[in-house]
Scaffold this active site. Structure first.
Site, PDB file in Angstrom:
ATOM      1  N   GLY A  38      43.084  41.745  65.275  1.00 36.35           N
ATOM      2  CA  GLY A  38      42.671  40.379  64.944  1.00 36.35           C
ATOM      3  C   GLY A  38      43.638  39.664  64.010  1.00 36.35           C
ATOM      4  O   GLY A  38      43.249  38.745  63.302  1.00 36.35           O
ATOM      5  N   ARG A  39      44.886  40.060  64.037  1.00 35.43           N
ATOM      6  CA  ARG A  39      45.932  39.465  63.185  1.00 35.43           C
ATOM      7  C   ARG A  39      45.677  39.663  61.691  1.00 35.43           C
ATOM      8  O   ARG A  39      46.262  38.987  60.859  1.00 35.43           O
ATOM      9  CB  ARG A  39      46.081  37.951  63.462  1.00 35.43           C
TER      10      ARG A  39
END
Ligand SMILES: Cc1cc2nc3c(=O)[nH]c(=O)nc-3n(C[C@H](O)[C@H](O)[C@H](O)COP(=O)(O)O)c2cc1C
Length: 212
Positions: free
Chosen positions: A189-190
């Site tokens: 999710g970065r």
């Protein structure tokens, strides 16, 4: 870029995490990451992009890290090349390692100096003859008329040094002594991990996390 696709493929970063892998000293941490990248068969784990700055303008190229010392990262090159002359007038250099297979990058910033000539001799003497001749034949980064000119210089130095090839005085190692090192680990999710080491004084590092 053409085609209908708007973005380069997204991929989520799932391969690693940092917990448990932290060290109090960046070279120790680098050494374990480097070992893991080698064990995972990351392509060219010792390749690093180094950026030098001349008159405020940066330029980058890949070199191979050839020695990993407690004090820093050693690479070999022509001292009179573009990067060599830039380093001599401005020793501040950044280096970047990228290990795709581990979803990791390491950013290094610091100062470069020439290594002990004995270390350069040792490394040069262990290189294949063709690379040793090449170090004499190539005035790295200077303009040449043609490929033939280079090949003629190779033939010239082949004749000049029929047996042992001495190390050219303009060729040797540089060591990048880090002042700032950032370890980047790709995460889901970065929400990547970024752990930084900033040098305060000898062997004393400020260690902190920054947002991805
Ligand atoms: C994978 C790879 C590894 C390289 N390793 C070195 C190296 O160890 N030393 C070196 O001088 N050039 C190396 N080069 C060539 C440099 O990228 C660069 O072309 C050269 O050093 C001249 O750079 P300069 O004109 O900025 O001085 C390598 C290139 C690649 C693609």
């Amino acid at each position: 870029m053409g085609g209908g696709k708007k973005h380069i493929d997204r991929s989520d970063f799932l391969k690693g995490r940092l917990e448990g892998a932290l060290s109090d000293e960046p070279m120790k941490m680098f050494s374990s990451w480097y070992q893991e990248a080698s064990e995972k068969n990351c392509a060219d784990p010792h390749a690093m992009i180094i950026s030098t700055v001349d008159d405020g303008k940066p330029s980058s190229r890949i070199v191979y890290m050839r020695n990993l010392m407690e004090e820093g990262f050693v690479f070999y090159t022509n001292y009179e090349s573009r990067k060599g002359t830039q380093i001599m007038s401005n020793p501040h250099v950044s280096a970047l390692f990228y290990w795709d297979c581990a979803e990791r990058q390491v950013r290094v910033e610091g100062k470069v100096e020439k290594v002990d000539p004995q270390l350069s001799d040792d490394y040069f003497n262990g290189r294949p003859r063709i690379s040793q001749i090449g170090a004499w034949a190539s005035n790295q980064s200077s303009r040449i008329e043609s490929r033939e000119e280079l090949e003629e210089r190779v033939a010239h130095f082949e004749k000049k040094f029929p047996d042992i090839v001495p190390r050219p005085p303009h060729w040797g190692g540089f060591i990048l002594i880090p002042e700032y090192v950032e370890f980047w680990q790709g995460r889901l999710g970065r929400l990547h991990d970024r752990i930084c080491f900033e040098k305060k004084e000898k062997n004393n590092w400020d260690i902190f996390r920054i947002a991805p």
